[in-house]
Scaffold this active site. Structure first.
Site, PDB file in Angstrom:
ATOM      1  N   ASP A 225      -4.483  -0.456  -6.981  1.00  0.00           N
ATOM      2  CA  ASP A 225      -4.963  -1.026  -5.727  1.00  0.00           C
ATOM      3  C   ASP A 225      -6.414  -1.499  -5.832  1.00  0.00           C
ATOM      4  OD1 ASP A 225      -5.669  -1.537  -3.110  1.00  0.00           O
ATOM      5  OD2 ASP A 225      -4.368   0.017  -2.320  1.00  0.00           O
TER       6      ASP A 225
ATOM      7  N   SER B 110      -8.666  -1.115  -2.729  1.00  0.00           N
ATOM      8  CA  SER B 110      -9.283   0.199  -2.551  1.00  0.00           C
ATOM      9  C   SER B 110     -10.442   0.408  -3.513  1.00  0.00           C
ATOM     10  CB  SER B 110      -8.257   1.312  -2.770  1.00  0.00           C
ATOM     11  OG  SER B 110      -7.299   1.290  -1.757  1.00  0.00           O
TER      12      SER B 110
ATOM     13  N   TYR C 264      -2.032  -0.799   7.754  1.00  0.00           N
ATOM     14  CA  TYR C 264      -3.092  -1.727   8.131  1.00  0.00           C
ATOM     15  C   TYR C 264      -3.261  -1.779   9.636  1.00  0.00           C
ATOM     16  CZ  TYR C 264      -3.391  -3.823   3.502  1.00  0.00           C
ATOM     17  OH  TYR C 264      -3.610  -4.048   2.187  1.00  0.00           O
TER      18      TYR C 264
ATOM     19  N   ARG D  48       0.860  -1.199   0.000  1.00  0.00           N
ATOM     20  CA  ARG D  48       0.000   0.000   0.000  1.00  0.00           C
ATOM     21  C   ARG D  48       0.891   1.242   0.000  1.00  0.00           C
ATOM     22  NH1 ARG D  48      -5.145  -1.855   2.062  1.00  0.00           N
ATOM     23  NH2 ARG D  48      -6.344  -1.022   0.379  1.00  0.00           N
TER      24      ARG D  48
ATOM     25  N   GLN E  84      -1.111   3.188  -5.742  1.00  0.00           N
ATOM     26  CA  GLN E  84      -2.530   3.551  -5.619  1.00  0.00           C
ATOM     27  C   GLN E  84      -3.355   3.246  -6.869  1.00  0.00           C
ATOM     28  OE1 GLN E  84      -2.615   7.559  -4.126  1.00  0.00           O
ATOM     29  NE2 GLN E  84      -2.301   6.889  -2.027  1.00  0.00           N
TER      30      GLN E  84
HETATM   31  P1  NAD Z   1      -9.055  -2.974   6.023  1.00  0.00           P
HETATM   32  O1  NAD Z   1     -10.139  -3.367   5.089  1.00  0.00           O
HETATM   33  O2  NAD Z   1      -7.924  -3.920   6.237  1.00  0.00           O
HETATM   34  O3  NAD Z   1      -9.706  -2.645   7.458  1.00  0.00           O
HETATM   35  C1  NAD Z   1     -10.773  -1.725   7.591  1.00  0.00           C
HETATM   36  C2  NAD Z   1     -10.576  -0.847   8.799  1.00  0.00           C
HETATM   37  O4  NAD Z   1     -10.846  -1.599   9.979  1.00  0.00           O
HETATM   38  C3  NAD Z   1      -9.170  -0.289   8.976  1.00  0.00           C
HETATM   39  O5  NAD Z   1      -9.226   1.116   8.964  1.00  0.00           O
HETATM   40  C4  NAD Z   1      -8.724  -0.838  10.331  1.00  0.00           C
HETATM   41  O6  NAD Z   1      -7.911   0.067  11.048  1.00  0.00           O
HETATM   42  C5  NAD Z   1     -10.067  -1.051  11.024  1.00  0.00           C
HETATM   43  N1  NAD Z   1     -10.006  -1.950  12.187  1.00  0.00           N
HETATM   44  C6  NAD Z   1      -9.298  -3.089  12.356  1.00  0.00           C
HETATM   45  N2  NAD Z   1      -9.510  -3.607  13.585  1.00  0.00           N
HETATM   46  C7  NAD Z   1     -10.389  -2.763  14.222  1.00  0.00           C
HETATM   47  C8  NAD Z   1     -10.997  -2.747  15.503  1.00  0.00           C
HETATM   48  N3  NAD Z   1     -10.729  -3.682  16.453  1.00  0.00           N
HETATM   49  N4  NAD Z   1     -11.835  -1.729  15.795  1.00  0.00           N
HETATM   50  C9  NAD Z   1     -12.102  -0.753  14.891  1.00  0.00           C
HETATM   51  N5  NAD Z   1     -11.560  -0.716  13.659  1.00  0.00           N
HETATM   52  C10 NAD Z   1     -10.713  -1.707  13.328  1.00  0.00           C
HETATM   53  O7  NAD Z   1      -8.461  -1.550   5.641  1.00  0.00           O
HETATM   54  P2  NAD Z   1      -8.285  -0.865   4.204  1.00  0.00           P
HETATM   55  O8  NAD Z   1      -9.522  -0.178   3.823  1.00  0.00           O
HETATM   56  O9  NAD Z   1      -7.766  -1.875   3.251  1.00  0.00           O
HETATM   57  O10 NAD Z   1      -7.182   0.226   4.442  1.00  0.00           O
HETATM   58  C11 NAD Z   1      -6.312   0.269   5.513  1.00  0.00           C
HETATM   59  C12 NAD Z   1      -5.383   1.449   5.331  1.00  0.00           C
HETATM   60  O11 NAD Z   1      -4.421   1.137   4.334  1.00  0.00           O
HETATM   61  C13 NAD Z   1      -5.989   2.749   4.798  1.00  0.00           C
HETATM   62  O12 NAD Z   1      -6.748   3.518   5.613  1.00  0.00           O
HETATM   63  C14 NAD Z   1      -4.734   3.462   4.343  1.00  0.00           C
HETATM   64  O13 NAD Z   1      -4.038   4.041   5.421  1.00  0.00           O
HETATM   65  C15 NAD Z   1      -3.959   2.333   3.780  1.00  0.00           C
HETATM   66  N6  NAD Z   1      -4.106   2.330   2.312  1.00  0.00           N
HETATM   67  C16 NAD Z   1      -3.047   2.764   1.575  1.00  0.00           C
HETATM   68  C17 NAD Z   1      -3.144   2.764   0.183  1.00  0.00           C
HETATM   69  C18 NAD Z   1      -2.007   3.216  -0.648  1.00  0.00           C
HETATM   70  O14 NAD Z   1      -1.254   4.053  -0.198  1.00  0.00           O
HETATM   71  N7  NAD Z   1      -1.825   2.645  -1.847  1.00  0.00           N
HETATM   72  C19 NAD Z   1      -4.306   2.311  -0.437  1.00  0.00           C
HETATM   73  C20 NAD Z   1      -5.363   1.894   0.352  1.00  0.00           C
HETATM   74  C21 NAD Z   1      -5.249   1.894   1.721  1.00  0.00           C
END
Ligand code: NAD
Length: 372
Positions: free
Chosen positions: A127, A130, A225, A119, A124
């Site tokens: 991805d 996303s 994550y 990530r 991006q």
């Molecule tokens: P995900 O689907 O893995 O998880 C969803 C959300 O659940 C996350 O925000 C996580 O913190 C939350 N979570 C986990 N355990 C929890 C708990 N016990 N209580 C409450 N919330 C909880 O996450 P995602 O949507 O794939 O994305 C995670 C992060 O990855 C993004 O917010 C971002 O920072 C990063 N990201 C980066 C890129 C990039 O730079 N290419 C792209 C997408 C996401």
């Protein structure tokens, strides 16, 4: 090189590439074979693929001729039995699927799983997690609004005042943030929990309330994550979540931890005090779900509360989902196919290295390797 596009097994409606993606591959001197009917459920007919320059073929022909096989789900075990030197490319969730990966390694296949893409900023545009989670968050709120027997927005009318719906969102990753934005657009009042304090500002900028719980484990080393939390934190978080659950009309749960079972954030006891007619949409259902009663691909009715276990929401918008998925894939393929249309694997590239699961009879991804 020949790229093959497989038809996904039911109930998957998406397809790895749409006709609009074919022309770019042809510019790279890549030919495309598409399995008959592959795009049907995403509203892309065979003749549109053919007009774009693809060859429509049976599944066996695609598997036989293609050097690189695109699919969203795993091809069948028997289909890979006769393969050697082929490249499989899909959304294989290897952290939940170690036996399958072991089998592919033994067969000497090269395997790319796009859900393992690091990530980073450069990644991006590739991805798929996303692009697909964005759809899931949007559609989760729309599904909830359809099932919820009341208004979302506040109305002040001559016949009385309707209060706005109270929406609780657990997990403010890509899906959760889109769910917040969609619920706000419909006029709801929104509360949000996440273990990553970094998302607080984003949540607030969307007009929602971020409920803080002190003492979350630092996720900085996990590439953005979430990581597993201590029992003590989970207890503290549960008592705060219980207060919000009791008030909520609609709950969207999205909390996931890559490679692990989703955390159970809503207990049966919490759901027993929810209002009749309330709706929970659990998009973490495929990895166990965030409620104690979630059943994947099912709706459970508990004391008048509907608990919908649905991790397949991107497939309910198959045309847009495939459009974005295909574009993500094309962006990644540019890293591994050169201008002459030949495979060019550069394992010094962190995106290629992170996404490649198996090559030359070896496991390439460290996280997957640790499981096998
Ligand atoms: P995900 O689907 O893995 O998880 C969803 C959300 O659940 C996350 O925000 C996580 O913190 C939350 N979570 C986990 N355990 C929890 C708990 N016990 N209580 C409450 N919330 C909880 O996450 P995602 O949507 O794939 O994305 C995670 C992060 O990855 C993004 O917010 C971002 O920072 C990063 N990201 C980066 C890129 C990039 O730079 N290419 C792209 C997408 C996401």
């Amino acid at each position: 090189m020949i790229i093959g596009v497989l038809k996904e097994p039911s109930p998957e409606n998406r397809v790895s590439l749409l006709p609009e993606h074919i022309s770019l591959l042809q510019k790279w001197n890549v030919s495309v074979y598409v399995e008959m009917g592959a795009g049907e459920n995403a509203f892309a007919k065979d003749n549109k693929y053919a007009e774009a320059g693809a060859t429509i073929a049976s599944r066996n022909e695609v598997l036989k001729h293609a050097d690189l096989i695109l699919s969203i789900s795993n091809p069948l075990m028997a289909e890979t039995d006769q393969m050697s030197k082929k490249i499989l490319f899909g959304l294989y969730q290897p952290l939940y699927n170690a036996p399958q990966i072991k089998d592919w390694v033994a067969k000497g296949l090269t395997v790319f799983s796009i859900d393992m893409l690091p990530r980073t900023t450069r990644a991006q545009s590739m991805d798929v997690l996303s692009s697909q989670a964005n759809i899931a968050g949007y559609k989760a709120v729309l599904q909830a609004s359809y099932l919820f027997p009341k208004y979302f927005p506040m109305f002040m009318t001559a016949a009385g005042t309707i209060p706005p719906a109270k929406v609780l969102i657990l997990g403010a990753g890509v899906a959760g943030l889109q769910a917040i934005a969609t619920a706000k657009r419909l006029g709801a009042v929104v509360e949000v929990f996440d273990t990553r304090p970094a998302v607080k500002e984003e949540v607030m900028s969307l007009g929602a309330k971020f409920v803080e719980v002190e003492g979350a484990a630092d996720a900085a080393s996990a590439g953005g994550y979430a990581v597993e939390q201590t029992d003590e934190f989970m207890q503290r978080q549960k008592s705060k979540i219980a207060e919000s659950v009791a008030k909520a009309d609609i709950i969207i749960t999205t909390a996931q931890i890559p490679g692990k079972k989703a955390p159970v954030l809503i207990t049966e006891e919490m759901m027993s005090v929810m209002k009749n007619g309330s709706v929970i949409i659990d998009i973490a259902a495929a990895t166990g779900g965030n409620t104690a009663l979630t059943k994947n691909d099912e709706t459970v009715n508990y004391n008048g509360v509907s608990i919908v276990g649905n991790s397949r929401l991107p497939g309910t918008m198959p045309s847009d989902a495939s459009k974005l998925y295909g574009k993500n894939i094309l962006n990644f393929l540019q890293l591994i196919i050169n201008k002459e249309g030949m495979l060019n694997l550069n394992f010094d590239d962190d995106l290629v290295k992170g996404t490649c699961i198996a090559h030359d009879g070896k496991i390439m991804n460290e996280k997957v390797g640790a499981l096998i």
